[in-house]
Structures are given as C-alpha cells and as structure tokens.
Design a protein around this motif. Sequence first.
Motif, short mmCIF file in Angstrom:
data_model
loop_
_atom_site.label_atom_id
_atom_site.label_comp_id
_atom_site.label_asym_id
_atom_site.label_seq_id
_atom_site.Cartn_x
_atom_site.Cartn_y
_atom_site.Cartn_z
N ALA A 18 131.49 -4.91 61.14
CA ALA A 18 131.76 -5.55 59.87
C ALA A 18 131.89 -7.06 59.98
CB ALA A 18 133.05 -4.98 59.27
N VAL A 22 127.49 -9.36 56.27
CA VAL A 22 126.78 -8.11 56.04
C VAL A 22 126.28 -8.10 54.61
CG1 VAL A 22 126.97 -5.59 56.00
CG2 VAL A 22 128.28 -6.93 57.67
N PHE A 40 122.42 -6.98 58.96
CA PHE A 40 123.66 -7.49 59.54
C PHE A 40 123.43 -7.89 60.99
CE2 PHE A 40 124.86 -3.82 62.13
CZ PHE A 40 124.18 -2.79 61.52
N SER A 187 133.98 -13.94 58.01
CA SER A 187 133.15 -12.77 57.78
C SER A 187 133.26 -12.28 56.35
CB SER A 187 133.55 -11.64 58.74
OG SER A 187 133.36 -12.05 60.08
N ILE A 189 131.40 -9.45 53.32
CA ILE A 189 130.54 -8.31 53.03
C ILE A 189 130.00 -8.50 51.62
CG2 ILE A 189 130.43 -5.80 52.76
CD1 ILE A 189 132.78 -5.64 54.76
N SER A 216 130.84 -10.02 46.51
CA SER A 216 131.20 -10.34 47.88
C SER A 216 132.71 -10.28 48.06
CB SER A 216 130.71 -11.75 48.26
OG SER A 216 129.30 -11.83 48.25
N LEU A 219 136.05 -9.88 54.87
CA LEU A 219 136.35 -8.74 55.74
C LEU A 219 137.84 -8.44 55.79
CD1 LEU A 219 135.66 -6.65 57.95
CD2 LEU A 219 135.78 -8.52 59.61
#
Length: 235
Positions: A18, A22, A40, A187, A189, A216, A219
């Motif tokens: 993760a 990603v 990713f 980070s 996602i 979005s 993480l």
Amino acid sequence: MKHIMRSLALLAITVILASCTVTQQLSFRASSDNQASFDFSAEDFFIAVLEDFSDFIPSSEEQPLMDKAIEDFKISLIRSPSTSHVALQKQGENAWSGSLGFNDLKRLLSDLGAGANQSLISLTSDTLTFHLSMENYEQLVPVIPFLADPNFEAFGPMYNQGLSEADYLEMISFMLGDEGVPAIEGSTITLKIETPRPIKSFSGGTKTGERSYEFSFPLIDFLLLAKPITFTVSW
C-alpha cells in the motif's frame, strides 16, 4: 525474537503493498462489460526491509515474497466467475500493473471473501458508494489475504483503535527507522471512476470530467481508520 521479526516482515509486506501511490481505475459501461485497471510501485526502502526480514517467514517457496503475494492475488481474481481477461504484469524492478474485465463488482468482492452481505460497496444502476469503517473492516480482511494473518493485527486498525497519528508514526519510526515515516506520510491510494453517463452528483472526491470522478486518501487513514473512508458518485 523470531515472532517479533516475523511480525516486522509482515508489516513490511503490508506497507509495501500500500505504500506508494496506488491508482486503480474502474470503468462502468452501459452493458456489463466493465473494466478495471491498476498500477502501483513499491519504494526501494520497503523492498530492502522485506528482504532483510524474509528469512524469518517460513516458506517452501523460492519465489520472492512480493511476487508470491501478487501471484496469489492474480489467482484469486482468475478464479472468480465475475472476472474475465485478468492480466497482471511486473513493470520494472518494484512495479506492477494489471487489468481485468468484470460483470458484477459486488459479486467480485463476495467471491474474494467479503461475504454475500458485504457493505463495502453499494452499487445500483446509477450510484456507486464505497464505505470502509471499523464496523466492516473485517469484510475487507479476506479480500486482501495478508490482513488475515494474526501477526498483522498489532499494526492494523483493529489493534490501534484510538491511537493518534503521531503515536502510530512514532511506533513505525522505532520499528522501521526514520525512512519509514516519510514513506507512509507520502503514500496515497487513488480510485478513479469512469461512469457510463454524465455525473449528476458526488461526495468525498473530485469530479475530473463529465463522466470522470477521482477519490484519494492517505495510507495512514487506512492504517488507523479513525474515521470512515467513504465516497458516493451518481450518474
């Protein structure tokens, strides 16, 4: 000591999968010929951590742990009656991309282990809602197999309820060193949605085009689940 090292290695696997940017895209069509694609890449730092601790995870496989985890996920997708044309390729040293067709997103989650009554995804003919919270986190666990390992609990949201972000990052810094914190903080996602018709309304994300929507989240929001991660888009 061996138990601690195994826990660290599992944490490293979790963060690698993760930790990075990603991106997954879902394209819904007027027919049932829906498409999904994802990209990713893992940061070199976490790959190094994984390699350092990999000897503490019993395995009869010679395949690298990351490659094995990706391959297992691909097999799960292929086995689902809801998918077609599943492809997953390694792109460079620590990067992967994939695509698949799917005819029923809710059925796919169920096939992957979320259960027939899963509440992660709600999908009607004109509205998609995603909702992840402490109340339904356990539905996600079988979908992402490494979350089910008892050793992950000490690092996931179930174990860290009420822990502040600062305290969690301090724990990561102690276990993985100073590089772990900025890697997690940087980070995200991202989920991109392409709708079959023009978007009428949405919440929790951004409309990027007439039929394009993007959501979005950091993480760290997933690792702590201090509040629900949720969005809705209608067309």
